[in-house]
Design a protein around this motif. Structure first.
Motif, short mmCIF file in Angstrom:
data_model
loop_
_atom_site.label_atom_id
_atom_site.label_comp_id
_atom_site.label_asym_id
_atom_site.label_seq_id
_atom_site.Cartn_x
_atom_site.Cartn_y
_atom_site.Cartn_z
N GLU A 178 0.83 -1.21 0.00
CA GLU A 178 0.00 0.00 0.00
C GLU A 178 0.86 1.26 0.00
N GLU A 179 1.95 1.23 0.80
CA GLU A 179 2.86 2.39 0.82
C GLU A 179 3.49 2.60 -0.56
N VAL A 180 3.93 1.47 -1.17
CA VAL A 180 4.56 1.59 -2.51
C VAL A 180 3.56 2.13 -3.52
N SER A 181 2.28 1.64 -3.43
CA SER A 181 1.26 2.13 -4.37
C SER A 181 0.99 3.61 -4.16
N LYS A 182 0.99 4.05 -2.89
CA LYS A 182 0.80 5.48 -2.63
C LYS A 182 1.93 6.31 -3.22
N LYS A 183 3.17 5.82 -3.04
CA LYS A 183 4.32 6.52 -3.61
C LYS A 183 4.22 6.58 -5.14
N ASN A 184 3.82 5.45 -5.74
CA ASN A 184 3.69 5.42 -7.20
C ASN A 184 2.63 6.40 -7.70
N GLU A 185 1.52 6.49 -6.94
CA GLU A 185 0.48 7.44 -7.33
C GLU A 185 0.97 8.88 -7.24
N GLU A 234 4.13 9.86 -7.50
CA GLU A 234 5.06 10.08 -8.62
C GLU A 234 4.31 10.25 -9.94
N LYS A 235 3.21 9.45 -10.08
CA LYS A 235 2.42 9.55 -11.29
C LYS A 235 1.79 10.95 -11.43
N LYS A 236 1.31 11.46 -10.29
CA LYS A 236 0.73 12.81 -10.32
C LYS A 236 1.78 13.85 -10.71
N LYS A 237 2.98 13.70 -10.13
CA LYS A 237 4.06 14.64 -10.45
C LYS A 237 4.41 14.59 -11.95
N ILE A 238 4.51 13.33 -12.46
CA ILE A 238 4.85 13.17 -13.88
C ILE A 238 3.75 13.76 -14.77
N PHE A 239 2.49 13.54 -14.35
CA PHE A 239 1.37 14.09 -15.13
C PHE A 239 1.42 15.62 -15.15
N GLU A 240 1.75 16.19 -13.98
CA GLU A 240 1.86 17.65 -13.93
C GLU A 240 2.99 18.15 -14.84
N SER A 241 4.15 17.40 -14.79
CA SER A 241 5.27 17.81 -15.65
C SER A 241 4.93 17.68 -17.14
N VAL A 242 4.18 16.62 -17.48
CA VAL A 242 3.76 16.44 -18.87
C VAL A 242 2.86 17.59 -19.31
N GLN A 243 1.93 17.99 -18.41
CA GLN A 243 1.07 19.13 -18.73
C GLN A 243 1.88 20.40 -18.96
N LYS A 244 2.88 20.55 -18.08
CA LYS A 244 3.74 21.74 -18.25
C LYS A 244 4.46 21.68 -19.60
N TYR A 245 4.99 20.50 -19.94
CA TYR A 245 5.68 20.36 -21.23
C TYR A 245 4.74 20.61 -22.40
N ALA A 277 6.27 2.05 -18.23
CA ALA A 277 6.87 0.95 -17.44
C ALA A 277 6.40 0.99 -16.00
N MET A 278 6.32 2.22 -15.44
CA MET A 278 5.84 2.37 -14.06
C MET A 278 4.39 1.90 -13.93
N SER A 279 3.58 2.23 -14.96
CA SER A 279 2.17 1.80 -14.91
C SER A 279 2.08 0.26 -14.96
N ASN A 280 2.94 -0.40 -15.76
CA ASN A 280 2.96 -1.88 -15.78
C ASN A 280 3.34 -2.46 -14.44
N GLU A 281 4.37 -1.86 -13.80
CA GLU A 281 4.76 -2.31 -12.46
C GLU A 281 3.62 -2.12 -11.46
N TYR A 282 2.89 -1.01 -11.60
CA TYR A 282 1.75 -0.76 -10.70
C TYR A 282 0.68 -1.84 -10.87
N VAL A 283 0.43 -2.26 -12.13
CA VAL A 283 -0.55 -3.33 -12.38
C VAL A 283 -0.11 -4.64 -11.73
N LEU A 284 1.19 -4.97 -11.87
CA LEU A 284 1.71 -6.20 -11.23
C LEU A 284 1.55 -6.15 -9.72
N LEU A 285 1.85 -4.97 -9.15
CA LEU A 285 1.70 -4.81 -7.70
C LEU A 285 0.24 -4.99 -7.27
N GLN A 286 -0.70 -4.47 -8.05
CA GLN A 286 -2.11 -4.66 -7.73
C GLN A 286 -2.51 -6.14 -7.77
#
Length: 373
Positions: A176-183, A185-196, A247-256
Protein backbone atom coordinates in the motif's frame (compact mmCIF):
# COMPACT_ATOMS: atom_id res chain seq x y z
CA UNK A 1 -10.01 -35.37 36.61
CA UNK A 2 -10.32 -39.06 35.77
CA UNK A 3 -6.71 -39.55 36.83
CA UNK A 4 -7.52 -37.94 40.20
CA UNK A 5 -10.63 -40.17 40.55
CA UNK A 6 -8.61 -43.29 39.77
CA UNK A 7 -5.90 -42.26 42.24
CA UNK A 8 -8.57 -41.72 44.90
CA UNK A 9 -10.11 -45.16 44.20
CA UNK A 10 -6.66 -46.78 44.33
CA UNK A 11 -5.97 -45.09 47.67
CA UNK A 12 -9.36 -46.25 49.02
CA UNK A 13 -8.72 -49.82 47.86
CA UNK A 14 -5.24 -49.82 49.42
CA UNK A 15 -6.66 -48.52 52.72
CA UNK A 16 -9.35 -51.23 52.57
CA UNK A 17 -6.70 -53.89 51.93
CA UNK A 18 -4.70 -52.62 54.91
CA UNK A 19 -7.78 -52.63 57.16
CA UNK A 20 -8.68 -56.15 56.00
CA UNK A 21 -5.14 -57.40 56.66
CA UNK A 22 -5.17 -55.82 60.15
CA UNK A 23 -8.62 -57.32 60.85
CA UNK A 24 -7.36 -60.69 59.56
CA UNK A 25 -4.39 -60.57 61.94
CA UNK A 26 -6.75 -59.61 64.80
CA UNK A 27 -9.04 -62.52 63.93
CA UNK A 28 -6.05 -64.87 63.87
CA UNK A 29 -5.02 -63.60 67.32
CA UNK A 30 -8.58 -64.10 68.55
CA UNK A 31 -8.52 -67.64 67.09
CA UNK A 32 -5.30 -68.37 68.97
CA UNK A 33 -6.84 -66.98 72.16
CA UNK A 34 -9.97 -69.06 71.60
CA UNK A 35 -7.86 -72.19 71.01
CA UNK A 36 -5.94 -71.53 74.22
CA UNK A 37 -9.17 -71.02 76.17
CA UNK A 38 -10.53 -74.23 74.59
CA UNK A 39 -7.49 -76.20 75.78
CA UNK A 40 -7.88 -74.72 79.28
CA UNK A 41 -11.59 -75.61 79.27
CA UNK A 42 -10.76 -79.15 78.16
CA UNK A 43 -8.22 -79.47 80.98
CA UNK A 44 -10.77 -78.15 83.52
CA UNK A 45 -13.37 -80.54 82.11
CA UNK A 46 -10.95 -83.44 82.46
CA UNK A 47 -10.14 -82.42 86.03
CA UNK A 48 -13.88 -82.19 86.85
CA UNK A 49 -14.40 -85.66 85.34
CA UNK A 50 -11.58 -87.02 87.47
CA UNK A 51 -13.10 -85.40 90.56
CA UNK A 52 -16.50 -86.94 89.73
CA UNK A 53 -14.93 -90.37 89.28
CA UNK A 54 -13.15 -90.00 92.64
CA UNK A 55 -16.39 -88.92 94.37
CA UNK A 56 -18.27 -91.79 92.77
CA UNK A 57 -15.62 -94.19 94.07
CA UNK A 58 -15.83 -92.60 97.51
CA UNK A 59 -19.65 -92.94 97.49
CA UNK A 60 -19.28 -96.64 96.59
CA UNK A 61 -16.80 -97.07 99.46
CA UNK A 62 -19.25 -95.29 101.76
CA UNK A 63 -22.09 -97.63 100.72
CA UNK A 64 -19.88 -100.61 101.40
CA UNK A 65 -19.09 -99.17 104.82
CA UNK A 66 -22.78 -98.58 105.58
CA UNK A 67 -23.32 -102.33 105.75
CA UNK A 68 -20.85 -102.66 108.64
CA UNK A 69 -21.85 -99.46 110.47
CA UNK A 70 -24.31 -99.81 113.41
CA UNK A 71 -27.78 -98.19 113.46
CA UNK A 72 -26.67 -95.26 115.70
CA UNK A 73 -24.29 -93.88 113.03
CA UNK A 74 -26.79 -94.34 110.16
CA UNK A 75 -28.12 -90.76 110.45
CA UNK A 76 -24.66 -89.24 110.07
CA UNK A 77 -23.95 -91.49 107.13
CA UNK A 78 -27.22 -90.47 105.45
CA UNK A 79 -26.34 -86.80 105.89
CA UNK A 80 -22.90 -87.47 104.44
CA UNK A 81 -24.49 -89.30 101.47
CA UNK A 82 -26.90 -86.42 100.86
CA UNK A 83 -24.00 -83.96 100.90
CA UNK A 84 -22.13 -86.15 98.45
CA UNK A 85 -25.20 -86.26 96.16
CA UNK A 86 -25.52 -82.47 96.25
CA UNK A 87 -21.82 -82.08 95.40
CA UNK A 88 -22.23 -84.62 92.59
CA UNK A 89 -25.27 -82.73 91.17
CA UNK A 90 -23.34 -79.45 91.33
CA UNK A 91 -20.35 -81.06 89.59
CA UNK A 92 -22.66 -82.43 86.87
CA UNK A 93 -24.15 -78.95 86.40
CA UNK A 94 -20.67 -77.46 86.07
CA UNK A 95 -19.82 -80.21 83.59
CA UNK A 96 -22.95 -79.40 81.58
CA UNK A 97 -22.04 -75.69 81.60
CA UNK A 98 -18.49 -76.47 80.49
CA UNK A 99 -19.80 -78.67 77.65
CA UNK A 100 -22.20 -75.89 76.47
CA UNK A 101 -19.32 -73.37 76.64
CA UNK A 102 -17.18 -75.77 74.63
CA UNK A 103 -19.94 -76.08 71.96
CA UNK A 104 -20.33 -72.29 71.82
CA UNK A 105 -16.58 -71.85 71.49
CA UNK A 106 -16.50 -74.38 68.64
CA UNK A 107 -19.33 -72.51 66.84
CA UNK A 108 -17.51 -69.21 67.37
CA UNK A 109 -14.31 -70.80 66.04
CA UNK A 110 -16.13 -71.96 62.90
CA UNK A 111 -17.68 -68.51 62.39
CA UNK A 112 -14.30 -66.83 62.83
CA UNK A 113 -12.72 -69.23 60.33
CA UNK A 114 -15.52 -68.46 57.83
CA UNK A 115 -15.04 -64.70 58.30
CA UNK A 116 -11.28 -65.03 57.87
CA UNK A 117 -11.78 -67.00 54.64
CA UNK A 118 -14.30 -64.44 53.32
CA UNK A 119 -11.94 -61.60 54.17
CA UNK A 120 -9.07 -63.36 52.43
CA UNK A 121 -11.31 -63.75 49.35
CA UNK A 122 -12.16 -60.06 49.64
CA UNK A 123 -8.45 -59.19 49.77
CA UNK A 124 -7.79 -61.25 46.63
CA UNK A 125 -10.69 -59.59 44.75
CA UNK A 126 -9.58 -56.15 45.93
CA UNK A 127 -6.04 -56.80 44.71
CA UNK A 128 -7.44 -57.88 41.32
CA UNK A 129 -9.50 -54.68 41.20
CA UNK A 130 -6.37 -52.71 42.12
CA UNK A 131 -4.48 -54.25 39.21
CA UNK A 132 -7.36 -53.52 36.82
CA UNK A 133 -7.59 -49.92 38.01
CA UNK A 134 -3.83 -49.49 37.61
CA UNK A 135 -4.09 -50.76 34.01
CA UNK A 136 -6.97 -48.34 33.37
CA UNK A 137 -4.90 -45.55 34.91
CA UNK A 138 -2.00 -46.35 32.57
CA UNK A 139 -4.30 -46.36 29.54
CA UNK A 140 -5.83 -43.04 30.60
CA UNK A 141 -2.34 -41.59 31.10
CA UNK A 142 -1.34 -42.69 27.56
CA UNK A 143 -4.51 -41.15 26.14
CA UNK A 144 -3.79 -37.91 28.02
CA UNK A 145 -0.26 -37.79 26.58
CA UNK A 146 -1.65 -38.36 23.06
CA UNK A 147 -4.23 -35.58 23.50
CA UNK A 148 -1.56 -33.24 24.88
CA UNK A 149 0.72 -33.94 21.88
CA UNK A 150 -2.17 -33.29 19.47
CA UNK A 151 -2.96 -30.05 21.30
CA UNK A 152 0.70 -29.01 21.04
CA UNK A 153 0.66 -29.69 17.28
CA UNK A 154 -2.52 -27.66 16.89
CA UNK A 155 -1.13 -24.77 18.95
CA UNK A 156 2.07 -24.81 16.87
CA UNK A 157 -0.01 -24.79 13.66
CA UNK A 158 -2.09 -21.86 14.98
CA UNK A 159 1.08 -19.94 15.95
CA UNK A 160 2.48 -20.55 12.43
CA UNK A 161 -0.75 -19.28 10.90
CA UNK A 162 -0.63 -16.19 13.13
CA UNK A 163 2.99 -15.50 12.13
CA UNK A 164 2.05 -15.90 8.43
CA UNK A 165 -0.90 -13.58 8.98
CA UNK A 166 1.40 -10.98 10.55
CA UNK A 167 3.88 -11.23 7.66
CA UNK A 168 1.02 -10.92 5.15
CA UNK A 169 -0.35 -7.82 6.88
CA UNK A 170 3.13 -6.30 6.89
CA UNK A 171 3.54 -7.10 3.16
CA UNK A 172 0.12 -5.56 2.49
CA UNK A 173 1.12 -2.40 4.33
CA UNK A 174 4.35 -2.19 2.33
CA UNK A 175 2.51 -2.69 -0.96
CA UNK A 176 0.00 0.00 0.00
CA UNK A 177 2.86 2.39 0.82
CA UNK A 178 4.56 1.59 -2.51
CA UNK A 179 1.26 2.13 -4.37
CA UNK A 180 0.80 5.48 -2.63
CA UNK A 181 4.32 6.52 -3.61
CA UNK A 182 3.69 5.42 -7.20
CA UNK A 183 0.48 7.44 -7.33
CA UNK A 184 2.29 10.51 -6.03
CA UNK A 185 5.06 10.08 -8.62
CA UNK A 186 2.42 9.55 -11.29
CA UNK A 187 0.73 12.81 -10.32
CA UNK A 188 4.06 14.64 -10.45
CA UNK A 189 4.85 13.17 -13.88
CA UNK A 190 1.37 14.09 -15.13
CA UNK A 191 1.86 17.65 -13.93
CA UNK A 192 5.27 17.81 -15.65
CA UNK A 193 3.76 16.44 -18.87
CA UNK A 194 1.07 19.13 -18.73
CA UNK A 195 3.74 21.74 -18.25
CA UNK A 196 5.68 20.36 -21.23
CA UNK A 197 2.52 20.38 -23.35
CA UNK A 198 1.90 23.98 -22.42
CA UNK A 199 5.49 24.77 -23.31
CA UNK A 200 5.10 22.94 -26.65
CA UNK A 201 1.94 24.84 -27.43
CA UNK A 202 3.71 28.07 -26.60
CA UNK A 203 6.66 27.06 -28.78
CA UNK A 204 4.35 26.19 -31.68
CA UNK A 205 2.79 29.63 -31.40
CA UNK A 206 6.21 31.20 -31.51
CA UNK A 207 7.16 29.02 -34.52
CA UNK A 208 4.10 30.23 -36.45
CA UNK A 209 4.99 33.77 -35.62
CA UNK A 210 8.53 33.14 -36.71
CA UNK A 211 7.37 31.58 -40.00
CA UNK A 212 5.26 34.64 -40.66
CA UNK A 213 8.24 36.80 -39.77
CA UNK A 214 10.67 34.67 -41.94
CA UNK A 215 9.89 36.65 -44.98
CA UNK A 216 10.42 39.80 -43.03
CA UNK A 217 13.46 38.75 -40.99
CA UNK A 218 15.92 36.28 -42.56
CA UNK A 219 18.56 37.24 -40.06
CA UNK A 220 16.61 35.63 -37.17
CA UNK A 221 16.44 32.28 -39.08
CA UNK A 222 19.48 30.82 -37.39
CA UNK A 223 18.10 31.69 -33.97
CA UNK A 224 14.78 29.99 -34.79
CA UNK A 225 16.60 26.87 -36.04
CA UNK A 226 18.48 26.65 -32.77
CA UNK A 227 15.21 26.99 -30.89
CA UNK A 228 13.69 24.23 -33.06
CA UNK A 229 16.62 21.93 -32.27
CA UNK A 230 16.15 22.62 -28.57
CA UNK A 231 12.44 21.90 -28.88
CA UNK A 232 13.18 18.59 -30.67
CA UNK A 233 15.57 17.64 -27.89
CA UNK A 234 12.86 18.41 -25.34
CA UNK A 235 10.35 16.27 -27.29
CA UNK A 236 12.78 13.33 -27.28
CA UNK A 237 13.17 13.75 -23.56
CA UNK A 238 9.41 13.86 -23.19
CA UNK A 239 9.11 10.64 -25.22
CA UNK A 240 11.63 8.90 -22.95
CA UNK A 241 9.75 10.08 -19.88
CA UNK A 242 6.49 8.80 -21.39
CA UNK A 243 8.12 5.36 -21.92
CA UNK A 244 9.28 5.37 -18.29
CA UNK A 245 5.74 6.26 -17.18
CA UNK A 246 4.37 3.29 -19.17
CA UNK A 247 6.87 0.95 -17.44
CA UNK A 248 5.84 2.37 -14.06
CA UNK A 249 2.17 1.80 -14.91
CA UNK A 250 2.96 -1.88 -15.78
CA UNK A 251 4.76 -2.31 -12.46
CA UNK A 252 1.75 -0.76 -10.70
CA UNK A 253 -0.55 -3.33 -12.38
CA UNK A 254 1.71 -6.20 -11.23
CA UNK A 255 1.70 -4.81 -7.70
CA UNK A 256 -2.11 -4.66 -7.73
CA UNK A 257 -2.26 -8.32 -8.84
CA UNK A 258 0.08 -9.33 -6.00
CA UNK A 259 -2.08 -7.31 -3.62
CA UNK A 260 -5.21 -9.23 -4.75
CA UNK A 261 -3.39 -12.59 -4.34
CA UNK A 262 -2.30 -11.68 -0.80
CA UNK A 263 -5.86 -10.65 0.04
CA UNK A 264 -7.18 -14.02 -1.19
CA UNK A 265 -4.58 -15.90 0.91
CA UNK A 266 -5.56 -13.82 3.94
CA UNK A 267 -9.26 -14.61 3.39
CA UNK A 268 -8.48 -18.35 3.05
CA UNK A 269 -6.56 -18.31 6.34
CA UNK A 270 -9.44 -16.48 8.05
CA UNK A 271 -11.82 -19.19 6.78
CA UNK A 272 -9.51 -21.94 8.14
CA UNK A 273 -9.44 -20.19 11.53
CA UNK A 274 -13.25 -19.91 11.52
CA UNK A 275 -13.53 -23.67 10.74
CA UNK A 276 -11.17 -24.46 13.66
CA UNK A 277 -13.32 -22.29 15.95
CA UNK A 278 -16.46 -24.15 14.77
CA UNK A 279 -14.84 -27.53 15.50
CA UNK A 280 -13.87 -26.35 19.00
CA UNK A 281 -17.46 -25.19 19.64
CA UNK A 282 -18.78 -28.61 18.51
CA UNK A 283 -16.41 -30.40 20.92
CA UNK A 284 -17.53 -28.13 23.80
CA UNK A 285 -21.19 -28.87 22.94
CA UNK A 286 -20.46 -32.64 22.94
CA UNK A 287 -18.86 -32.43 26.42
CA UNK A 288 -21.87 -30.43 27.69
CA UNK A 289 -24.26 -33.05 26.26
CA UNK A 290 -22.32 -35.82 28.07
CA UNK A 291 -22.59 -33.90 31.37
CA UNK A 292 -26.34 -33.40 30.82
CA UNK A 293 -26.71 -37.15 30.12
CA UNK A 294 -24.92 -37.97 33.40
CA UNK A 295 -27.19 -35.56 35.30
CA UNK A 296 -30.30 -37.10 33.63
CA UNK A 297 -29.23 -40.63 34.71
CA UNK A 298 -28.88 -39.35 38.27
CA UNK A 299 -32.36 -37.79 38.12
CA UNK A 300 -33.87 -41.06 36.80
CA UNK A 301 -32.28 -43.21 39.57
CA UNK A 302 -34.83 -44.87 41.94
CA UNK A 303 -33.76 -45.15 45.61
CA UNK A 304 -34.82 -48.62 46.81
CA UNK A 305 -35.89 -49.20 50.40
CA UNK A 306 -34.11 -51.65 52.72
CA UNK A 307 -37.37 -53.43 53.64
CA UNK A 308 -38.26 -54.13 50.00
CA UNK A 309 -34.98 -55.90 49.06
CA UNK A 310 -33.78 -59.17 50.66
CA UNK A 311 -31.12 -60.26 48.13
CA UNK A 312 -28.22 -58.55 46.38
CA UNK A 313 -29.24 -57.10 42.99
CA UNK A 314 -26.01 -58.36 41.32
CA UNK A 315 -24.99 -61.69 42.89
CA UNK A 316 -28.50 -62.44 44.35
CA UNK A 317 -27.02 -63.52 47.71
CA UNK A 318 -29.27 -63.16 50.74
CA UNK A 319 -28.52 -60.36 53.19
CA UNK A 320 -27.68 -61.26 56.78
CA UNK A 321 -25.81 -59.91 59.80
CA UNK A 322 -22.44 -60.52 58.13
CA UNK A 323 -23.61 -59.52 54.60
CA UNK A 324 -24.99 -55.96 54.93
CA UNK A 325 -26.99 -53.81 52.51
CA UNK A 326 -25.32 -50.94 50.59
CA UNK A 327 -26.99 -48.39 48.28
CA UNK A 328 -25.46 -47.39 44.92
CA UNK A 329 -25.44 -43.56 44.81
CA UNK A 330 -25.83 -43.58 41.00
CA UNK A 331 -28.73 -45.99 40.29
CA UNK A 332 -30.20 -46.24 43.83
CA UNK A 333 -30.09 -50.07 43.89
CA UNK A 334 -29.17 -52.19 46.97
CA UNK A 335 -26.05 -54.41 46.71
CA UNK A 336 -23.69 -56.33 48.98
CA UNK A 337 -20.22 -55.04 49.88
CA UNK A 338 -18.48 -57.09 47.16
CA UNK A 339 -20.80 -55.92 44.35
CA UNK A 340 -20.64 -52.22 45.39
CA UNK A 341 -17.01 -51.90 46.47
CA UNK A 342 -16.26 -48.87 44.24
CA UNK A 343 -16.13 -45.11 44.78
CA UNK A 344 -16.53 -42.49 42.03
CA UNK A 345 -17.02 -38.73 41.78
CA UNK A 346 -20.59 -37.84 40.68
CA UNK A 347 -21.91 -34.41 39.54
CA UNK A 348 -24.27 -34.35 42.56
CA UNK A 349 -21.52 -35.04 45.16
CA UNK A 350 -18.39 -33.16 46.18
CA UNK A 351 -16.58 -36.33 47.40
CA UNK A 352 -16.20 -39.89 46.00
CA UNK A 353 -19.29 -42.00 46.87
CA UNK A 354 -20.17 -45.72 46.76
CA UNK A 355 -21.12 -47.07 43.31
CA UNK A 356 -22.03 -50.60 42.09
CA UNK A 357 -19.83 -52.50 39.60
CA UNK A 358 -22.11 -51.87 36.58
CA UNK A 359 -22.40 -48.13 37.27
CA UNK A 360 -18.63 -47.99 37.86
CA UNK A 361 -17.95 -49.46 34.38
CA UNK A 362 -20.48 -47.10 32.75
CA UNK A 363 -19.04 -44.03 34.48
CA UNK A 364 -15.44 -45.00 33.61
CA UNK A 365 -16.43 -45.44 29.92
CA UNK A 366 -18.31 -42.13 29.96
CA UNK A 367 -15.42 -40.19 31.52
CA UNK A 368 -12.96 -41.82 29.10
CA UNK A 369 -15.03 -40.58 26.10
CA UNK A 370 -14.62 -36.88 27.08
CA UNK A 371 -10.81 -36.52 26.62
CA UNK A 372 -10.90 -38.56 23.37
CA UNK A 373 -13.43 -36.12 21.91
Amino acid sequence: ELNCHLKATVANLESKVETLTTSNTLIKEELDMAKNSLTTLKEENQSLKNQLIKKHDESKDAESLVIDVPAGDMDTLKQFAENEKKQRIEAEKELHLQMSLKAEMEVAMKLLEKESREKQDNIVSLRKQLDDIKMINLEMYKKLQESESSLKHKSEFVSKLESKNITLTEALKKTEEVSKKNEEEKKKIFESVQKYNEQITGQTVTITKLKEDLAKEQKSKSILEERLSNASNQTTRLDEEIIQLKAMSNEYVLLQEEHHKLKEKYRGQERALEELAGQLKKEILKSNELEEAANSTLAQAHWERDNEVANCKKCEKEFSITRRRHHCRNCGGIFCALCSDNTMMLPSSAKPVRVCNDCNLLLVERYSVVPNN
